[in-house]
Enzyme design. Structure first.
Site, PDB file in Angstrom:
ATOM      1  N   HIS A 154       0.733  -1.101   0.117  1.00 16.51           N
ATOM      2  CA  HIS A 154       0.007  -0.059  -0.064  1.00 16.51           C
ATOM      3  C   HIS A 154       0.976   1.315  -0.001  1.00 16.51           C
ATOM      4  CE1 HIS A 154      -4.214  -1.866   0.696  1.00 16.51           C
ATOM      5  NE2 HIS A 154      -3.450  -3.078   0.809  1.00 16.51           N
ATOM      6  N   ASP A 180       3.533   9.408  -0.864  1.00 18.00           N
ATOM      7  CA  ASP A 180       2.661   8.721  -0.252  1.00 18.00           C
ATOM      8  C   ASP A 180       2.295   7.281  -1.287  1.00 18.00           C
ATOM      9  OD1 ASP A 180       0.192   8.020   1.004  1.00 18.00           O
ATOM     10  OD2 ASP A 180      -0.350  10.133   1.010  1.00 18.00           O
TER      11      ASP A 180
END
Ligand code: GDG
Length: 457
Positions: A156, A364
């Protein structure tokens, strides 16, 4: 039909409580459709730890299975290797990484123990899907127990360039263990290519083309599967009574002024101090916004047991105080810094009442807030997304105003462009992003990855 066995650090909730995050929603839908097991840490620490009872709860056709960890596991595996070593390294922050042999041993131990508890639960036809940086080594441990089922892994968070990852002691062993998976999924093309480069450059592997690489006698499929949200449901949530109540609250507060919204866990990867400074820069460089535009930053605290996270919170409180002290007026507060969380539907309303979504992480994996902000907008009069080039989301959300979050000047200019953008341009940019979000949604993400896994084995 084969069951899906999902493994992630934290499990559930399986019911749509209106509070679940994007990941949980995507997995729950897929689990409900296929039936299956969701295995992970209970969130509890006990003396028995992974040797304690398997806590089981059946919710519809999904079996939740959880185990505790010991205080030593918590310190070494969770706080230590996962949060103090891997998280900073994977987010390109070698300066914050703690390299401690005990952490690494604890991480290996917990991966081995989780495999030992999960292995006997896996049936012959099951498909296994392991999530995130807590469990890089779980697949290899399962293989060592003669589990031959298809196993996929999805990361992720970013997979850094080999030049960065190589600084992690024993990085080659960690990545070699990832070759036990049949398929390794990443958020972006860049992450997938970083992984393949590591295999080729550091493990003397071979590029077989089509996203496949070969090393130490194993072939693994390494591709990008950008995670999505349930865009249509999120868009509807922005019309729920709870959302409407929050739109009304924000509108009353703003009294015709504009709001820029940021929503992030307090984390150094999210670029929050840089964001506050960029907002200050907006007020300096474009003084016409003084008294008229404010920044609301919703920032639920996370991992507050770590010093780096407590430091950043203090820094933000100081910055907000400084900027408010410098610019505030009787009836206008420049920055509203809310260190609390809101229910999901309320958040959808807050997004919709905000003229600009400001998403400026320094790194991110994807960033679901960017997607939620777009999904929550009104088609007739949408707001504008200002998005960091270092968020995985930027790879596909090209109609956002893409910025370098390290440059307060550039972010301030983009904010000014966003605040003055004509309606027609706002609608064009928004429509293109919203349409794509509806196609590349959470279900498509899970389905595509699982289809490729089946094809790979
Ligand atoms: C990791 C990766 C990747 C936030 N505040 C509240 C709240 N949230 C929700 C948001 C969003 C989620 O939390 C945060 O997701 P992000 O994607 O922005 O970031 P991480 O937590 O770091 O997630 C990331 C993600 O995994 C999925 O693969 O995109 O890159 O770092 O859904 O809405 N939710 C509620 N109240 C809040 O106050 N209800």
């Amino acid at each position: 039909m084969s069951r899906l066995v999902v493994v992630s650090n934290r499990v559930g909730p399986i019911k749509d409580s209106g509070r679940a995050g994007g990941l949980a929603v995507a997995l729950v839908d897929t689990l409900k459709a296929m039936g299956g097991v969701w295995f992970g840490w209970s969130g509890e620490v006990s003396d028995e730890g992974t040797f304690g009872p398997l806590q089981q709860e059946k919710q519809r056709n999904v079996l939740l299975q959880q185990i505790d960890i010991t205080p030593a596991d918590y310190e070494e595996f969770y706080i230590g290797y996962a949060n103090r070593t891997l998280w900073p390294v994977l987010h390109y922050r070698l300066d914050l990484a703690d390299f401690d042999r005990r952490f690494e041993d604890g991480y290996r131990r917990v991966n081995e123990r989780f495999a030992a508890r999960l292995g006997p639960e896996i049936r012959e036809d099951d498909i296994v899907w392991v999530h995130d940086y807590h469990f890089f080594g779980l697949g290899a441990q399962l293989r060592a127990m003669d589990v031959h089922n298809p196993i996929a892994f999805f990361l992720h968070v970013p997979f850094p360039a080999p030049e960065i990852l190589a600084a992690l002691p024993n990085a080659d062993a960690l990545v070699r263990r990832m070759l036990a998976y049949d398929l390794v999924g990443f958020q972006t093309e860049r992450d997938a290519s970083n992984f393949r480069r590591f295999i080729i450059e550091e493990l003397q592997g071979e590029d077989l083309g089509g996203g496949r690489v070969k090393a130490v006698g194993r072939v693994v499929h390494a591709r990008a599967y950008p995670i999505g949200i349930d865009a249509e449901a999120y868009s509807q949530a922005a019309y729920s009574p709870d959302a409407r109540r929050h739109i009304a609250r924000v509108e009353k507060l703003l009294d015709g002024r504009h709001q820029i919204i940021g929503v992030d866990r307090i984390d150094y990867s999210k670029g929050l101090p840089e964001r506050f400074r960029a907002f200050e820069r907006l007020l300096e460089d474009y003084p016409e916004n003084r008294g008229l535009v404010s920044l609301m930053q919703v920032a639920p605290p996370s991992r507050s047991e770590l010093d780096a996270y407590a430091d950043i919170r203090r820094e933000l409180e100081g910055l907000a105080g400084h900027i408010n002290g410098r610019f505030a007026d009787l009836d206008w507060t420049p920055i509203r810094f809310l260190t609390r969380s809101f229910p999901r539907r309320s958040l959808a309303g807050i997004y919709r009442a905000s003229k600009v979504g400001l998403v400026t992480p320094l790194r991110d994996g994807m960033n679901l807030v960017a997607k939620e902000y777009i999904a929550a907008q009104r088609a007739e009069d949408p707001g504008v997304l200002v998005l960091s080039r270092f968020a995985g989301a930027a790879e596909r959300m090209t109609e956002a105003l893409i910025v370098n979050p390290h440059s307060s000047e550039e972010v301030a200019a983009a904010l000014q462009t966003a605040l003055t953008m004509p309606l027609e341009e706002r609608r064009e940019r928004w429509q293109a992003m919203f349409d794509r979000l509806c196609v590349e949604d959470a279900k498509a993400w899970a389905n595509t990855l699982l289809k490729d896994l089946r094809a790979a084995v």
